[in-house]
Design a protein around this motif. Structure first.
Motif, PDB file in Angstrom:
ATOM      1  N   ILE A   1       0.852  -1.180   0.000  1.00  0.00           N
ATOM      2  CA  ILE A   1       0.000   0.000   0.000  1.00  0.00           C
ATOM      3  C   ILE A   1       0.894   1.239   0.000  1.00  0.00           C
ATOM      4  CG2 ILE A   1      -1.767   1.287   1.239  1.00  0.00           C
ATOM      5  CD1 ILE A   1      -2.822  -1.250   0.068  1.00  0.00           C
ATOM      6  N   LEU A   2       0.669   2.159  -0.912  1.00  0.00           N
ATOM      7  CA  LEU A   2       1.520   3.335  -1.049  1.00  0.00           C
ATOM      8  C   LEU A   2       0.996   4.489  -0.198  1.00  0.00           C
ATOM      9  CD1 LEU A   2       2.112   3.271  -4.917  1.00  0.00           C
ATOM     10  CD2 LEU A   2       3.441   2.183  -3.106  1.00  0.00           C
ATOM     11  N   ASP A   3       1.930   5.211   0.379  1.00  0.00           N
ATOM     12  CA  ASP A   3       1.576   6.377   1.191  1.00  0.00           C
ATOM     13  C   ASP A   3       1.124   7.521   0.294  1.00  0.00           C
ATOM     14  OD1 ASP A   3       2.279   5.069   3.539  1.00  0.00           O
ATOM     15  OD2 ASP A   3       4.363   5.721   3.411  1.00  0.00           O
ATOM     16  N   GLN A   4       0.165   8.290   0.773  1.00  0.00           N
ATOM     17  CA  GLN A   4      -0.349   9.440   0.047  1.00  0.00           C
ATOM     18  C   GLN A   4      -0.023  10.719   0.810  1.00  0.00           C
ATOM     19  OE1 GLN A   4      -4.532   8.899  -0.766  1.00  0.00           O
ATOM     20  NE2 GLN A   4      -4.276   6.741  -1.318  1.00  0.00           N
ATOM     21  N   MET A   5       0.110  11.800   0.075  1.00  0.00           N
ATOM     22  CA  MET A   5       0.372  13.106   0.675  1.00  0.00           C
ATOM     23  C   MET A   5      -0.886  13.963   0.615  1.00  0.00           C
ATOM     24  SD  MET A   5       4.157  13.708  -0.995  1.00  0.00           S
ATOM     25  CE  MET A   5       3.608  13.115  -2.602  1.00  0.00           C
ATOM     26  N   THR A   6      -0.965  14.930   1.508  1.00  0.00           N
ATOM     27  CA  THR A   6      -2.117  15.826   1.573  1.00  0.00           C
ATOM     28  C   THR A   6      -1.677  17.234   1.211  1.00  0.00           C
ATOM     29  OG1 THR A   6      -3.084  14.499   3.350  1.00  0.00           O
ATOM     30  CG2 THR A   6      -3.967  16.716   3.029  1.00  0.00           C
ATOM     31  N   HIS A   7      -2.398  17.839   0.285  1.00  0.00           N
ATOM     32  CA  HIS A   7      -2.059  19.202  -0.118  1.00  0.00           C
ATOM     33  C   HIS A   7      -2.304  20.146   1.056  1.00  0.00           C
ATOM     34  CE1 HIS A   7      -1.963  22.976  -2.361  1.00  0.00           C
ATOM     35  NE2 HIS A   7      -1.369  22.304  -3.325  1.00  0.00           N
ATOM     36  N   PRO A   8      -1.321  21.017   1.377  1.00  0.00           N
ATOM     37  CA  PRO A   8      -1.460  21.872   2.560  1.00  0.00           C
ATOM     38  C   PRO A   8      -2.590  22.889   2.483  1.00  0.00           C
ATOM     39  CG  PRO A   8       0.461  22.520   1.254  1.00  0.00           C
ATOM     40  CD  PRO A   8      -0.046  21.237   0.682  1.00  0.00           C
ATOM     41  N   ARG A   9      -3.044  23.241   1.278  1.00  0.00           N
ATOM     42  CA  ARG A   9      -4.095  24.249   1.154  1.00  0.00           C
ATOM     43  C   ARG A   9      -5.439  23.638   0.789  1.00  0.00           C
ATOM     44  NH1 ARG A   9      -2.315  29.445  -2.162  1.00  0.00           N
ATOM     45  NH2 ARG A   9      -4.356  30.030  -1.378  1.00  0.00           N
ATOM     46  N   GLY A  10      -5.445  22.848  -0.287  1.00  0.00           N
ATOM     47  CA  GLY A  10      -6.720  22.290  -0.736  1.00  0.00           C
ATOM     48  C   GLY A  10      -7.200  21.113   0.080  1.00  0.00           C
ATOM     49  N   GLY A  11      -6.251  20.391   0.747  1.00  0.00           N
ATOM     50  CA  GLY A  11      -6.625  19.227   1.527  1.00  0.00           C
ATOM     51  C   GLY A  11      -6.808  17.966   0.704  1.00  0.00           C
ATOM     52  N   TYR A  12      -6.501  18.010  -0.603  1.00  0.00           N
ATOM     53  CA  TYR A  12      -6.671  16.845  -1.459  1.00  0.00           C
ATOM     54  C   TYR A  12      -5.488  15.885  -1.297  1.00  0.00           C
ATOM     55  CZ  TYR A  12     -10.253  19.649  -3.755  1.00  0.00           C
ATOM     56  OH  TYR A  12     -11.368  20.414  -4.004  1.00  0.00           O
ATOM     57  N   LYS A  13      -5.764  14.591  -1.482  1.00  0.00           N
ATOM     58  CA  LYS A  13      -4.723  13.578  -1.457  1.00  0.00           C
ATOM     59  C   LYS A  13      -4.082  13.475  -2.837  1.00  0.00           C
ATOM     60  CE  LYS A  13      -5.247  11.902   2.785  1.00  0.00           C
ATOM     61  NZ  LYS A  13      -4.156  11.862   3.787  1.00  0.00           N
ATOM     62  N   TYR A  14      -2.762  13.350  -2.871  1.00  0.00           N
ATOM     63  CA  TYR A  14      -2.073  13.173  -4.147  1.00  0.00           C
ATOM     64  C   TYR A  14      -0.881  12.239  -3.947  1.00  0.00           C
ATOM     65  CZ  TYR A  14       1.359  16.633  -2.470  1.00  0.00           C
ATOM     66  OH  TYR A  14       2.319  17.294  -1.746  1.00  0.00           O
ATOM     67  N   ILE A  15      -0.379  11.725  -5.062  1.00  0.00           N
ATOM     68  CA  ILE A  15       0.676  10.720  -5.021  1.00  0.00           C
ATOM     69  C   ILE A  15       1.436  10.767  -6.335  1.00  0.00           C
ATOM     70  CG2 ILE A  15      -0.801   8.886  -5.940  1.00  0.00           C
ATOM     71  CD1 ILE A  15       0.601   6.938  -4.064  1.00  0.00           C
ATOM     72  N   THR A  16       2.720  10.417  -6.298  1.00  0.00           N
ATOM     73  CA  THR A  16       3.528  10.328  -7.507  1.00  0.00           C
ATOM     74  C   THR A  16       3.572   8.874  -7.963  1.00  0.00           C
ATOM     75  OG1 THR A  16       4.891  12.249  -6.960  1.00  0.00           O
ATOM     76  CG2 THR A  16       5.818  10.657  -8.493  1.00  0.00           C
ATOM     77  N   LEU A  17       3.186   8.625  -9.215  1.00  0.00           N
ATOM     78  CA  LEU A  17       3.131   7.279  -9.770  1.00  0.00           C
ATOM     79  C   LEU A  17       4.361   7.009 -10.620  1.00  0.00           C
ATOM     80  CD1 LEU A  17      -0.578   7.339 -11.021  1.00  0.00           C
ATOM     81  CD2 LEU A  17       0.261   6.652  -8.766  1.00  0.00           C
ATOM     82  N   SER A  18       4.849   5.771 -10.560  1.00  0.00           N
ATOM     83  CA  SER A  18       5.966   5.369 -11.413  1.00  0.00           C
ATOM     84  C   SER A  18       5.867   3.880 -11.685  1.00  0.00           C
ATOM     85  CB  SER A  18       7.313   5.702 -10.763  1.00  0.00           C
ATOM     86  OG  SER A  18       7.473   4.977  -9.543  1.00  0.00           O
ATOM     87  N   GLY A  19       6.238   3.484 -12.891  1.00  0.00           N
ATOM     88  CA  GLY A  19       6.206   2.079 -13.270  1.00  0.00           C
ATOM     89  C   GLY A  19       6.336   1.919 -14.763  1.00  0.00           C
ATOM     90  N   GLY A  20       7.069   0.919 -15.180  1.00  0.00           N
ATOM     91  CA  GLY A  20       7.247   0.683 -16.609  1.00  0.00           C
ATOM     92  C   GLY A  20       7.991   1.796 -17.313  1.00  0.00           C
ATOM     93  N   GLY A  21       8.852   2.492 -16.581  1.00  0.00           N
ATOM     94  CA  GLY A  21       9.612   3.584 -17.184  1.00  0.00           C
ATOM     95  C   GLY A  21       8.848   4.877 -17.313  1.00  0.00           C
ATOM     96  N   LYS A  22       7.624   4.946 -16.762  1.00  0.00           N
ATOM     97  CA  LYS A  22       6.810   6.157 -16.834  1.00  0.00           C
ATOM     98  C   LYS A  22       6.643   6.748 -15.446  1.00  0.00           C
ATOM     99  CE  LYS A  22       3.572   3.799 -18.767  1.00  0.00           C
ATOM    100  NZ  LYS A  22       2.280   3.399 -19.375  1.00  0.00           N
ATOM    101  N   VAL A  23       6.487   8.067 -15.389  1.00  0.00           N
ATOM    102  CA  VAL A  23       6.298   8.772 -14.122  1.00  0.00           C
ATOM    103  C   VAL A  23       5.152   9.759 -14.289  1.00  0.00           C
ATOM    104  CG1 VAL A  23       7.317  10.297 -12.388  1.00  0.00           C
ATOM    105  CG2 VAL A  23       8.725   8.542 -13.476  1.00  0.00           C
ATOM    106  N   ARG A  24       4.263   9.801 -13.308  1.00  0.00           N
ATOM    107  CA  ARG A  24       3.175  10.781 -13.280  1.00  0.00           C
ATOM    108  C   ARG A  24       3.226  11.484 -11.929  1.00  0.00           C
ATOM    109  NH1 ARG A  24      -3.327   9.500 -14.067  1.00  0.00           N
ATOM    110  NH2 ARG A  24      -4.102  11.567 -13.491  1.00  0.00           N
ATOM    111  N   PRO A  25       3.864  12.651 -11.848  1.00  0.00           N
ATOM    112  CA  PRO A  25       4.022  13.308 -10.553  1.00  0.00           C
ATOM    113  C   PRO A  25       2.743  13.991 -10.079  1.00  0.00           C
ATOM    114  CG  PRO A  25       4.983  14.655 -12.286  1.00  0.00           C
ATOM    115  CD  PRO A  25       4.506  13.382 -12.943  1.00  0.00           C
TER     116      PRO A  25
END
Length: 253
Positions: A89-113
């Motif tokens: 299970i991957l850890d998620q971060m919380t945006h300090p202003r909006g409060g939304y959860k976000y995460i950086t994805l990586s796999g198969g040589g691709k990255v989605r920050p």
């Protein structure tokens, strides 16, 4: 005896005879009360578009990596081998202003920050975001990313959710002078909003301070004039270049 599950096709070598692998974690050992590979029937997992075979998202808003094997062709002082990566299970971060959860994805040589988790849930379970739509939280809680709480909707739908969930306390800007109407609201990329009237007033104050300094400081006034003249010539050069291109293409300038 360890529990086993079938390997996915991309993890199995062409001549492999063993197509089973042990579970990533024992059922009774899970940080969040749920095993990575064996979860209650109430939680469903789907591959994240673009990261199939590497990452999955659940209808409860959790993100996990999958068990996989990678072939290491060279190693120091050794032979090539298969390296096993355990899913978790991957850890998620919380945006300090909006409060939304976000995460950086990586796999198969691709990255989605900085991918927003509520977008991942809808993309996996509903489909790509339609043009002009945004993610709406039914209960207006930014970190509640359960599928039942999310949907694609318009900006008006989002504002209606805020009003339905008691958004009257946030119906006015910080100064309390203006309402957050559709015409008076500037929506920022990070999910925050700004009062258009207050923004216009603040810009007027800044411009007034600049005018006062130009009147009292000749050196600063001269520097401003040089920058304005350079910007004017730059814009004129771009306009003339476009005109030349139009004439060369036989179109009216």
């Amino acid at each position: 005896m360890k529990s086993t599950v079938p390997l996915i096709k991309s993890d199995v070598a062409a001549d492999a005879t063993n197509t089973l692998r042990p579970l990533t974690h024992p059922l009774e050992q899970s940080k969040e009360g749920l095993s990575v590979n064996a979860t209650p029937e109430s939680e469903q997992w789907r591959p994240i578009p673009g990261f199939e075979g590497y990452l999955e998202v659940s209808d409860q808003g959790r993100v996990r990596s999958l068990d996989r094997m990678t072939y290491v062709s060279k190693s120091r002082g050794g032979n090539p081998y298969w390296r096993r990566h355990k899913g978790r299970i991957l850890d998620q971060m919380t945006h300090p202003r909006g409060g939304y959860k976000y995460i950086t994805l990586s796999g198969g040589g691709k990255v989605r920050p900085n991918a927003k988790v509520h977008h991942l849930v809808l993309e996996a379970f509903v489909g790509p975001r339609p043009s002009g739509m945004e993610c709406c939280h039914a209960n207006d809680t930014p970190d509640d990313n359960r599928l039942v709480n999310l949907r694609w909707g318009t900006r008006e739908d989002n504002e209606a959710d805020k009003a339905a969930n008691g958004g009257s306390a946030q119906a006015r800007c910080k100064s309390g002078e203006h309402e957050y109407t559709l015409e008076n609201t500037i929506h920022l990329k990070n999910g925050a909003r700004r009062c258009r009237a207050c923004n216009r007033r603040d810009r007027a104050k800044v411009n007034e301070r600049i005018r006062q300094r130009r009147r009292s400081d000749p050196a600063y006034a001269e520097e401003c004039r040089r920058k304005e003249l350079a910007a004017y010539h730059s814009r004129s050069g771009e306009i003339n270049a476009r005109r030349r291109d139009r004439r060369a293409a036989g179109r009216p300038a």
